[in-house]
Design a protein around this motif. Structure first.
Motif, PDB file in Angstrom:
ATOM      1  N   THR A   1      40.284  49.353  26.778  1.00  0.00           N
ATOM      2  CA  THR A   1      40.949  49.056  27.635  1.00  0.00           C
ATOM      3  C   THR A   1      39.834  48.071  28.350  1.00  0.00           C
ATOM      4  OG1 THR A   1      42.609  50.985  27.664  1.00  0.00           O
ATOM      5  CG2 THR A   1      42.457  48.179  29.455  1.00  0.00           C
ATOM      6  N   VAL A   2      40.240  46.628  27.693  1.00  0.00           N
ATOM      7  CA  VAL A   2      39.247  45.433  28.517  1.00  0.00           C
ATOM      8  C   VAL A   2      40.317  45.079  29.693  1.00  0.00           C
ATOM      9  CG1 VAL A   2      38.160  42.974  28.421  1.00  0.00           C
ATOM     10  CG2 VAL A   2      38.506  45.035  26.278  1.00  0.00           C
ATOM     11  N   LEU A   3      39.364  45.034  30.966  1.00  0.00           N
ATOM     12  CA  LEU A   3      40.119  44.319  32.120  1.00  0.00           C
ATOM     13  C   LEU A   3      39.805  43.183  32.406  1.00  0.00           C
ATOM     14  CD1 LEU A   3      42.207  46.262  33.760  1.00  0.00           C
ATOM     15  CD2 LEU A   3      39.948  47.572  32.693  1.00  0.00           C
ATOM     16  N   ALA A   4      40.271  42.202  32.178  1.00  0.00           N
ATOM     17  CA  ALA A   4      39.473  40.525  32.506  1.00  0.00           C
ATOM     18  C   ALA A   4      39.489  40.190  33.287  1.00  0.00           C
ATOM     19  CB  ALA A   4      40.223  39.873  30.874  1.00  0.00           C
ATOM     20  N   VAL A   5      38.215  39.363  33.373  1.00  0.00           N
ATOM     21  CA  VAL A   5      38.303  37.958  34.346  1.00  0.00           C
ATOM     22  C   VAL A   5      38.580  36.997  34.669  1.00  0.00           C
ATOM     23  CG1 VAL A   5      36.162  37.552  35.682  1.00  0.00           C
ATOM     24  CG2 VAL A   5      36.454  39.699  35.785  1.00  0.00           C
ATOM     25  N   GLY A   6      39.630  36.281  35.283  1.00  0.00           N
ATOM     26  CA  GLY A   6      40.743  35.386  34.787  1.00  0.00           C
ATOM     27  C   GLY A   6      39.324  34.302  34.690  1.00  0.00           C
ATOM     28  N   THR A   7      38.308  33.811  34.989  1.00  0.00           N
ATOM     29  CA  THR A   7      37.267  33.045  34.789  1.00  0.00           C
ATOM     30  C   THR A   7      36.901  33.073  33.170  1.00  0.00           C
ATOM     31  OG1 THR A   7      35.979  34.075  36.285  1.00  0.00           O
ATOM     32  CG2 THR A   7      36.669  32.472  37.490  1.00  0.00           C
ATOM     33  N   TRP A   8      36.846  34.103  33.167  1.00  0.00           N
ATOM     34  CA  TRP A   8      36.452  34.295  31.817  1.00  0.00           C
ATOM     35  C   TRP A   8      37.615  34.013  30.711  1.00  0.00           C
ATOM     36  CZ3 TRP A   8      36.890  38.971  27.702  1.00  0.00           C
ATOM     37  CH2 TRP A   8      36.787  39.172  27.507  1.00  0.00           C
TER      38      TRP A   8
ATOM     39  N   THR B   1      41.578  40.252  37.977  1.00  0.00           N
ATOM     40  CA  THR B   1      41.133  39.089  39.174  1.00  0.00           C
ATOM     41  C   THR B   1      41.084  38.393  38.583  1.00  0.00           C
ATOM     42  OG1 THR B   1      39.220  39.716  40.262  1.00  0.00           O
ATOM     43  CG2 THR B   1      40.561  41.238  40.915  1.00  0.00           C
ATOM     44  N   TYR B   2      40.949  37.387  39.772  1.00  0.00           N
ATOM     45  CA  TYR B   2      40.670  35.867  38.610  1.00  0.00           C
ATOM     46  C   TYR B   2      38.759  35.496  38.413  1.00  0.00           C
ATOM     47  CZ  TYR B   2      40.599  30.890  38.231  1.00  0.00           C
ATOM     48  OH  TYR B   2      40.139  29.706  37.396  1.00  0.00           O
ATOM     49  N   SER B   3      38.431  35.807  39.397  1.00  0.00           N
ATOM     50  CA  SER B   3      37.433  35.448  40.488  1.00  0.00           C
ATOM     51  C   SER B   3      35.479  36.698  40.536  1.00  0.00           C
ATOM     52  CB  SER B   3      36.927  34.341  41.284  1.00  0.00           C
ATOM     53  OG  SER B   3      37.575  35.012  42.727  1.00  0.00           O
ATOM     54  N   HIS B   4      36.634  37.581  40.299  1.00  0.00           N
ATOM     55  CA  HIS B   4      35.887  38.770  40.011  1.00  0.00           C
ATOM     56  C   HIS B   4      34.962  38.971  42.211  1.00  0.00           C
ATOM     57  CE1 HIS B   4      33.120  42.434  39.824  1.00  0.00           C
ATOM     58  NE2 HIS B   4      34.068  42.303  38.966  1.00  0.00           N
ATOM     59  N   GLY B   5      36.039  38.838  42.979  1.00  0.00           N
ATOM     60  CA  GLY B   5      35.678  38.629  44.310  1.00  0.00           C
ATOM     61  C   GLY B   5      35.822  39.881  44.504  1.00  0.00           C
TER      62      GLY B   5
ATOM     63  N   GLU C   1      43.907  36.375  43.243  1.00  0.00           N
ATOM     64  CA  GLU C   1      43.659  36.710  42.641  1.00  0.00           C
ATOM     65  C   GLU C   1      43.664  37.152  41.343  1.00  0.00           C
ATOM     66  OE1 GLU C   1      40.274  37.087  42.274  1.00  0.00           O
ATOM     67  OE2 GLU C   1      39.490  34.256  43.577  1.00  0.00           O
ATOM     68  N   ILE C   2      45.085  38.149  41.726  1.00  0.00           N
ATOM     69  CA  ILE C   2      45.537  39.177  40.927  1.00  0.00           C
ATOM     70  C   ILE C   2      46.546  37.983  39.899  1.00  0.00           C
ATOM     71  CG2 ILE C   2      47.654  40.956  40.605  1.00  0.00           C
ATOM     72  CD1 ILE C   2      46.513  41.798  43.054  1.00  0.00           C
ATOM     73  N   GLU C   3      47.561  36.973  40.751  1.00  0.00           N
ATOM     74  CA  GLU C   3      48.116  36.013  40.049  1.00  0.00           C
ATOM     75  C   GLU C   3      47.764  35.167  38.705  1.00  0.00           C
ATOM     76  OE1 GLU C   3      50.992  34.659  42.917  1.00  0.00           O
ATOM     77  OE2 GLU C   3      52.291  36.905  42.829  1.00  0.00           O
TER      78      GLU C   3
ATOM     79  N   SER D   1      38.417  44.246  41.628  1.00  0.00           N
ATOM     80  CA  SER D   1      37.179  44.221  41.576  1.00  0.00           C
ATOM     81  C   SER D   1      36.519  44.683  42.343  1.00  0.00           C
ATOM     82  CB  SER D   1      37.123  42.079  41.815  1.00  0.00           C
ATOM     83  OG  SER D   1      37.696  41.472  42.640  1.00  0.00           O
ATOM     84  N   GLN D   2      34.526  44.668  42.258  1.00  0.00           N
ATOM     85  CA  GLN D   2      33.596  44.803  43.197  1.00  0.00           C
ATOM     86  C   GLN D   2      35.011  46.751  44.271  1.00  0.00           C
ATOM     87  OE1 GLN D   2      31.328  41.969  45.732  1.00  0.00           O
ATOM     88  NE2 GLN D   2      32.044  40.766  44.009  1.00  0.00           N
ATOM     89  N   ALA D   3      35.462  46.870  43.697  1.00  0.00           N
ATOM     90  CA  ALA D   3      35.587  48.545  44.344  1.00  0.00           C
ATOM     91  C   ALA D   3      36.078  49.655  43.286  1.00  0.00           C
ATOM     92  CB  ALA D   3      36.938  47.825  44.606  1.00  0.00           C
ATOM     93  N   GLN D   4      36.108  50.608  43.133  1.00  0.00           N
ATOM     94  CA  GLN D   4      36.555  51.499  42.752  1.00  0.00           C
ATOM     95  C   GLN D   4      37.650  52.027  42.917  1.00  0.00           C
ATOM     96  OE1 GLN D   4      34.085  55.006  42.189  1.00  0.00           O
ATOM     97  NE2 GLN D   4      35.177  56.251  41.320  1.00  0.00           N
TER      98      GLN D   4
END
Length: 259
Positions: A104-111, A133-137, A150-152, A172-175
């Motif tokens: 499973t690949v959890l994609a970042v939106g900017t990618w 998320t979109y920008s991985h903030g 970010e999600i949408e 993003s940036q949180a377990q």
């Protein structure tokens, strides 16, 4: 003796007959009452076109966060942060595919925006795509409106590429996700937030052997966090898959793991 003068004598029976018939004839000759006037027509308003129904996006109730499956099957989910060089990502996903491993690949939106073919590359190799998320903030430092955006934004890029919003959301940036993030993810179409219980720490570039040692703590039902954009991850894949096979563990998608 009375002489008949040509007029027939009126008998008692004839007299009685005339008395009975005359009123009846008079009654029959009385004109019938005029019919009651017809009621005035009631005006019926012209039909109007009903307004279109209001449609809203169905919101699945949040089921919370999952980090480990309890099916008892000898399976684990390798999950990847989707970002970095597209060719390196393709090499990692191809190496997994060639060994029969689905991930499973959890994609970042900017990618996804910078690499328009990335989403279809993931699914085309038999893997699963989700939202990271979109920008991985740092989602824990954002307000609700920013997290929702970010999600949408990432969801919309995934939907445009593959026709669905993807399987899971991972903050993003949180377990682990906060209750507010879980609620916002559910409202965006992700009722389940995907966490993990094993961290490969491949993003620190510790080397292939260290990555394999970190993944060695995985047990049946584990969700492992990994990253596509690091050369050490690619180097570690063959030995890591050998390690799992030697322990009887099969890498599957997160959807399969939790089904």
């Amino acid at each position: 003796m009375r002489v008949n003068d040509g007029v027939a004598p009126v008998t008692r029976r004839a007299l009685l007959w005339s008395v009975a018939v005359l009123p009846l004839a008079a009654a029959c000759s009385t004109p019938a009452p005029a019919p009651a006037p017809a009621p005035a027509p009631v005006a019926v308003p012209a039909p109007t076109t009903p307004p279109p129904p209001v449609t809203t996006r169905p919101v699945a109730p949040p089921t919370g966060e999952v980090a480990r499956a309890s099916t008892g099957r000898p399976e684990i989910a390798l999950t990847f942060h989707g970002a970095g060089d597209e060719e390196l990502a393709r090499a990692v996903l191809t190496a997994l595919h060639d060994r029969g491993a689905a991930v499973t690949v959890l994609a970042v939106g900017t990618w996804l925006r910078q690499s328009p073919d990335a989403a279809k590359m993931v699914t085309g190799l038999g893997h699963e795509l989700g939202n990271h998320t979109y920008s991985h903030g740092d989602v824990d430092s954002m307000g609700a409106a920013s997290v929702r955006t970010e999600i949408e934004r990432c969801r919309d890029l995934i939907s445009a590429a593959i026709g669905s919003p993807g399987a899971f959301f991972r903050p993003s940036q949180a377990q682990h996700a906060t209750p507010e993030v879980i609620r916002l993810a559910a409202a965006a179409g992700y009722p389940t937030v995907l966490s993990y219980d094993v961290d490969s720490k491949d993003f620190t570039d510790p080397g292939a052997l260290a990555i394999r040692r970190n993944v060695a703590s995985a047990r049946p039902g584990s969700v492992v966090s990994m990253h596509l954009g690091h050369p050490g991850t690619l180097t570690a894949i063959p030995g890591l898959l050998d390690d799992l096979a030697g322990r009887g563990l099969t890498p599957v998608t997160a959807t399969r793991l939790f089904s």
